[in-house]
Design an enzyme around this catalytic site. Structure first.
Site, mmCIF file in Angstrom:
data_model
loop_
_atom_site.group_PDB
_atom_site.id
_atom_site.type_symbol
_atom_site.label_atom_id
_atom_site.label_comp_id
_atom_site.label_asym_id
_atom_site.label_seq_id
_atom_site.Cartn_x
_atom_site.Cartn_y
_atom_site.Cartn_z
ATOM 1 N N TYR A 109 0.846 -1.194 0.000
ATOM 2 C CA TYR A 109 0.000 0.000 0.000
ATOM 3 C C TYR A 109 0.881 1.245 0.000
ATOM 4 O O TYR A 109 1.795 1.353 0.814
ATOM 5 C CB TYR A 109 -0.893 0.022 1.258
ATOM 6 C CG TYR A 109 -1.700 1.288 1.371
ATOM 7 C CD1 TYR A 109 -3.009 1.350 0.899
ATOM 8 C CD2 TYR A 109 -1.149 2.452 1.930
ATOM 9 C CE1 TYR A 109 -3.740 2.521 0.980
ATOM 10 C CE2 TYR A 109 -1.877 3.625 2.003
ATOM 11 C CZ TYR A 109 -3.179 3.657 1.526
ATOM 12 O OH TYR A 109 -3.893 4.818 1.597
ATOM 13 N N GLU A 197 -3.418 7.489 -4.382
ATOM 14 C CA GLU A 197 -3.336 6.212 -3.672
ATOM 15 C C GLU A 197 -3.152 5.068 -4.646
ATOM 16 O O GLU A 197 -3.832 5.005 -5.678
ATOM 17 C CB GLU A 197 -4.604 5.987 -2.848
ATOM 18 C CG GLU A 197 -4.541 4.735 -1.987
ATOM 19 C CD GLU A 197 -5.878 4.440 -1.308
ATOM 20 O OE1 GLU A 197 -5.965 4.569 -0.079
ATOM 21 O OE2 GLU A 197 -6.839 4.071 -2.015
#
Ligand code: GDP
Ligand code: MN
Length: 390
Positions: A109, A197
């Site tokens: 992530y 993101e």
């Protein structure tokens, strides 16, 4: 302003970030053309909506054959996808992205967001990708690294290399990894994003990293500097009432409740929402009609509030500063007449010319409850919305 994954990936590709291209399909008749453009399977068929969590909600499907691509496309296109990010009503899928599948060994992530306390961008990263970061932040906060980014210089090379190693990525791929992290920050800063993101960022068999998903959110106040991208806005994905309000210069934000609010001034609008909540109600919206609160603005505001079928009662809370209460009172009377207002209405007016304003309201045929304080107004409107007497 949010973009779709396929648009974010187009930006990523322009900056040299590793993404897999794909085809956008709005109708099933376009699937064959997409397959012709990307003939090498297997593929992934992905719903394009402005919300994450698509995978778990059935909006991302793997297809081994061309036949399967057709089947998955038919299943996803037109479905209403409900994920933790869409709200209970879900989102209708009007576009899908068909892209060759990527074979990978690990999910990570990485995001870049604005840290308002530091007044800098920061990177949030974790070797445990794929899961929701919110969930990870609660269950395993130590698994998330935070790197403060220099707002002028961007991510320094040593920081990017440290991040690569802290994420447990292969040392032999450090140059590629560091470049990717630095580029993500560059995109964030160049385009005045509020969020970028990549979840998951994946590690391929050869040790290099690849962006499997891409999400960007533009800071609306910076959009004037990015007109090309501003034109990429997808009105289908935005709240229709918010768009209409923006066209009329009103600041409107949809909330989850049932008390319509018409207020002048952002601070008062927030205080009004708090007061409604405090007395056991729930605001349907935040609405700032602006300092001048002209009759036109008030009429338009009533129309927008009334188009929301969840609204059970309306609270008008106006402080007459530059705007005068009598002018506003006339605006309320005319607007209510024009839109045929039949819901319970609570009015609180305070400030310049308040007596004249009260008189106008009293002489009109408008049905309303007058409240002389914030508390009284909030209590009255909550009671009215819950079916009590207004
Ligand atoms: P999100 O659920 O909305 O965040 O959508 P993602 O694009 O992140 O996809 C959800 C999940 O689908 C990913 O976490 C992967 O596990 C899986 N996935 C998506 N694309 C691929 C792909 O190309 N190959 C493989 N093997 N899995 C994929
Ligand atoms: Mn994702």
């Amino acid at each position: 302003m949010k973009l779709h994954e396929y648009q974010a990936k187009e930006i990523f590709a322009k900056y040299g970030l590793p993404v897999t291209p794909g085809a956008v399909v709005k109708h099933l008749s376009e699937v064959d053309a997409a397959l012709k453009q990307f003939p090498q399977g297997p593929w992934v068929v992905k719903a394009q909506i402005h919300a994450g969590g698509r995978g778990k909600a059935g909006g991302v499907k793997f297809a081994k054959t061309e036949q399967e691509v057709h089947e998955k496309a038919a299943a996803i296109l037109g479905m209403t996808l409900v994920s933790p990010q869409t709200g209970p009503e879900g989102k209708l899928v009007k576009k899908i992205f068909i892209t060759p599948a990527v074979d990978y060994v690990k999910e990570l992530y990485v995001s870049v967001v604005l840290d308002r306390v530091n007044r800098t961008p920061i990177i949030l990263a974790s070797a445990e990708g794929g899961t929701e970061i919110e969930e990870l932040a609660v269950t395993k906060p130590d698994a998330i690294f935070k790197i403060i980014v220099d707002p002028i210089e961007g991510l320094h090379s040593y920081q990017a290399r440290q991040l690569h190693l802290r994420l447990g990525l292969p040392p032999e791929a450090i140059n590629q990894g560091a470049k990717v992290f630095q580029t993500m920050v560059k995109v964030f800063m160049d385009l005045d994003l509020s969020m970028l993101e990549v979840n998951p960022l994946v590690v391929l068999k050869d040790g290099t990293i690849h962006c499997l998903d891409a999400k960007v959110d533009f800071e609306d106040n910076g959009l004037a500097r990015h007109k090309d991208y501003a034109a990429w806005r997808d009105p289908d994905e935005e709240d229709a009432r918010e768009l209409l309000a923006a066209e009329h210069g009103l600041s409107y934000i949809s909330l989850d409740g049932y008390v319509g609010c018409l207020v002048n001034g952002a601070g008062l609008a927030m205080a009004t929402a708090d007061a409604i909540q405090h007395f056991g109600g729930s605001p349907a919206n935040f609405l700032d009609v602006g300092g001048s609160a002209s009759q036109k603005a008030v009429t338009q505001a009533f129309k927008i509030i009334l188009s929301d079928t969840r609204v059970k009662a309306i609270l008008v809370n106006i402080f007459g500063g530059i705007a005068k209460c009598d002018v506003i009172a006339q605006g309320i009377i005319d607007a209510a007449k024009e839109v045929g207002l039949s819901l319970p209405l609570v009015v609180r007016l305070e400030g310049t010319n308040v007596e004249k304003g009260k008189e106008l309201l009293a002489q009109s045929s408008l049905k309303y409850t007058f409240a002389s304080s914030m508390d009284e107004a909030a209590k009255a409107v909550v009671a009215a919305a819950k079916g009590g007497k207004s």
